[in-house]
Design a protein around this motif. Sequence first.
Motif, mmCIF file in Angstrom:
data_model
loop_
_atom_site.group_PDB
_atom_site.id
_atom_site.type_symbol
_atom_site.label_atom_id
_atom_site.label_comp_id
_atom_site.label_asym_id
_atom_site.label_seq_id
_atom_site.Cartn_x
_atom_site.Cartn_y
_atom_site.Cartn_z
ATOM 1 N N PRO A 131 0.885 -1.339 -0.050
ATOM 2 C CA PRO A 131 0.139 -0.201 0.164
ATOM 3 C C PRO A 131 0.722 1.203 0.045
ATOM 4 O O PRO A 131 0.314 2.357 -0.480
ATOM 5 C CB PRO A 131 -0.995 -0.123 1.478
ATOM 6 N N ARG A 132 2.060 1.094 0.392
ATOM 7 C CA ARG A 132 2.886 2.371 0.314
ATOM 8 C C ARG A 132 4.331 2.022 -0.328
ATOM 9 O O ARG A 132 4.915 0.858 0.077
ATOM 10 C CB ARG A 132 3.232 2.780 1.726
ATOM 11 N N LEU A 133 4.774 2.686 -1.267
ATOM 12 C CA LEU A 133 5.901 2.391 -2.086
ATOM 13 C C LEU A 133 6.747 3.883 -2.059
ATOM 14 O O LEU A 133 6.149 5.014 -1.634
ATOM 15 C CB LEU A 133 5.676 2.194 -3.333
ATOM 16 N N ASN A 134 8.072 3.782 -2.271
ATOM 17 C CA ASN A 134 9.028 4.933 -2.438
ATOM 18 C C ASN A 134 9.170 5.216 -3.978
ATOM 19 O O ASN A 134 8.918 4.399 -5.121
ATOM 20 C CB ASN A 134 10.258 4.584 -1.819
ATOM 21 N N ASN A 135 9.329 6.495 -4.602
ATOM 22 C CA ASN A 135 9.688 6.828 -5.675
ATOM 23 C C ASN A 135 10.754 5.709 -6.411
ATOM 24 O O ASN A 135 11.842 5.556 -5.779
ATOM 25 C CB ASN A 135 10.096 8.317 -5.788
ATOM 26 N N ASN A 136 10.465 5.443 -7.629
ATOM 27 C CA ASN A 136 11.521 4.426 -8.164
ATOM 28 C C ASN A 136 11.385 3.013 -7.859
ATOM 29 O O ASN A 136 12.198 2.191 -8.221
ATOM 30 C CB ASN A 136 12.895 5.114 -8.293
ATOM 31 N N ILE A 194 -5.546 6.801 -17.760
ATOM 32 C CA ILE A 194 -5.472 5.327 -17.238
ATOM 33 C C ILE A 194 -4.574 4.539 -18.105
ATOM 34 O O ILE A 194 -4.871 4.485 -19.292
ATOM 35 C CB ILE A 194 -6.991 4.875 -16.949
ATOM 36 N N ASN A 195 -3.861 3.725 -17.823
ATOM 37 C CA ASN A 195 -3.135 2.685 -18.180
ATOM 38 C C ASN A 195 -3.868 1.203 -18.202
ATOM 39 O O ASN A 195 -3.953 0.842 -17.017
ATOM 40 C CB ASN A 195 -1.612 2.727 -18.146
ATOM 41 N N LYS A 196 -3.637 0.301 -19.173
ATOM 42 C CA LYS A 196 -4.309 -0.997 -19.200
ATOM 43 C C LYS A 196 -3.281 -1.983 -19.719
ATOM 44 O O LYS A 196 -2.542 -1.817 -20.567
ATOM 45 C CB LYS A 196 -5.448 -1.208 -19.936
ATOM 46 N N TYR A 197 -2.976 -2.873 -18.771
ATOM 47 C CA TYR A 197 -2.052 -3.981 -18.543
ATOM 48 C C TYR A 197 -2.815 -5.201 -18.787
ATOM 49 O O TYR A 197 -3.809 -5.581 -17.865
ATOM 50 C CB TYR A 197 -1.072 -3.882 -17.765
ATOM 51 N N SER A 198 -2.633 -6.264 -19.744
ATOM 52 C CA SER A 198 -3.439 -7.312 -19.924
ATOM 53 C C SER A 198 -2.507 -8.586 -19.709
ATOM 54 O O SER A 198 -0.963 -8.600 -20.403
ATOM 55 C CB SER A 198 -4.099 -7.461 -21.253
ATOM 56 N N PHE A 199 -2.808 -9.793 -19.184
ATOM 57 C CA PHE A 199 -1.878 -10.896 -18.946
ATOM 58 C C PHE A 199 -2.838 -12.138 -18.826
ATOM 59 O O PHE A 199 -4.052 -11.793 -18.665
ATOM 60 C CB PHE A 199 -0.965 -10.844 -17.676
ATOM 61 N N GLY A 227 -5.458 -20.310 -11.652
ATOM 62 C CA GLY A 227 -6.413 -18.895 -11.335
ATOM 63 C C GLY A 227 -5.118 -17.796 -10.851
ATOM 64 O O GLY A 227 -5.921 -16.700 -10.906
ATOM 65 N N ASN A 228 -4.034 -18.199 -10.696
ATOM 66 C CA ASN A 228 -3.293 -17.149 -10.050
ATOM 67 C C ASN A 228 -2.436 -16.088 -11.313
ATOM 68 O O ASN A 228 -2.683 -16.798 -12.271
ATOM 69 C CB ASN A 228 -1.985 -17.819 -9.398
ATOM 70 N N PHE A 229 -2.186 -14.930 -11.003
ATOM 71 C CA PHE A 229 -1.544 -14.113 -11.670
ATOM 72 C C PHE A 229 -0.626 -13.055 -11.240
ATOM 73 O O PHE A 229 -0.824 -12.964 -9.817
ATOM 74 C CB PHE A 229 -2.762 -13.147 -12.651
ATOM 75 N N ILE A 230 0.246 -12.466 -11.752
ATOM 76 C CA ILE A 230 1.247 -11.599 -11.372
ATOM 77 C C ILE A 230 1.504 -10.658 -12.311
ATOM 78 O O ILE A 230 1.580 -10.886 -13.464
ATOM 79 C CB ILE A 230 2.558 -12.418 -10.808
ATOM 80 N N TYR A 231 1.658 -9.440 -11.717
ATOM 81 C CA TYR A 231 1.943 -8.257 -12.635
ATOM 82 C C TYR A 231 3.289 -7.571 -12.273
ATOM 83 O O TYR A 231 3.173 -7.275 -10.801
ATOM 84 C CB TYR A 231 0.865 -7.432 -12.777
ATOM 85 N N VAL A 232 4.361 -7.466 -12.789
ATOM 86 C CA VAL A 232 5.605 -6.769 -12.295
ATOM 87 C C VAL A 232 5.451 -5.421 -13.261
ATOM 88 O O VAL A 232 5.598 -5.505 -14.731
ATOM 89 C CB VAL A 232 6.647 -7.462 -12.463
ATOM 90 N N GLY A 233 5.495 -4.320 -12.585
ATOM 91 C CA GLY A 233 5.531 -2.917 -13.505
ATOM 92 C C GLY A 233 6.889 -2.977 -14.310
ATOM 93 O O GLY A 233 7.803 -3.327 -14.129
ATOM 94 N N VAL A 234 6.448 -2.346 -15.584
ATOM 95 C CA VAL A 234 7.609 -2.307 -16.504
ATOM 96 C C VAL A 234 8.127 -0.998 -16.441
ATOM 97 O O VAL A 234 9.223 -0.811 -16.933
ATOM 98 C CB VAL A 234 6.901 -2.256 -17.882
ATOM 99 N N LYS A 235 7.732 0.076 -15.809
ATOM 100 C CA LYS A 235 8.468 1.209 -15.320
ATOM 101 C C LYS A 235 8.189 1.450 -13.793
ATOM 102 O O LYS A 235 7.235 1.061 -13.117
ATOM 103 C CB LYS A 235 7.660 2.477 -16.129
ATOM 104 N N ARG A 236 9.287 2.286 -13.378
ATOM 105 C CA ARG A 236 9.331 2.449 -11.973
ATOM 106 C C ARG A 236 8.399 3.601 -11.611
ATOM 107 O O ARG A 236 7.970 4.438 -12.404
ATOM 108 C CB ARG A 236 10.665 2.948 -11.503
#
Length: 199
Positions: free
Chosen positions: A112-117, A143-148, A154-163
Amino acid sequence: MAHFKFQIDSEPPAPFKIAVLNDPLINSSTIIYASTTDKTSGVDHYVLQIDFQNPLTILPAILEQGYVLPPQEPGKHSIVLQAFDKAGNGTVALADITSASLPAPIITFYSPRLNNNDILLIKGHSVPNTFVSLWVQKDSADINKYSFKADESGNFIYVGVKRVKAGTYQLWAQAMNDGGLKSAFSAPITIAVDQSLFF
């Protein structure tokens, strides 16, 4: 000299009703049936409009056998179906449909809380082998949309492509199966990104 009687068709096709088949246990699509008659010139075609979408022209034989509606967003929709005879006279029938839906994806892990970058990491669960769309909005930006795809469990994971950059992010997800049946949107989550003290 032969005499011919010309009959002007000013009468619309007979009133009719729309039959709706919407059983997700049988088919994920909604099917409608309709049939009417026109004594003078005959029924030429139907025009279908769902909500405020673009009208569709349908031949009578197709509606009599059952027309499969294009996939719709989950929820209630209004149908307007007009039958036209060969003289252009029309009769309208109305119906409401409720599009079936898959269970909404559940986001099971995020910070719920991250740091810049930092890198955005999202984990979740959906119906197995469904396509998952993740919407990401920073503050009031676009709004940006990402699909996978969810795996067989049923599990999924998303890793951001940008910091990520400092600000407030809103995220929500939706699932869709191979037949185009969609889920409702997941409950949105909020992630606050703080400005780093060190650059």
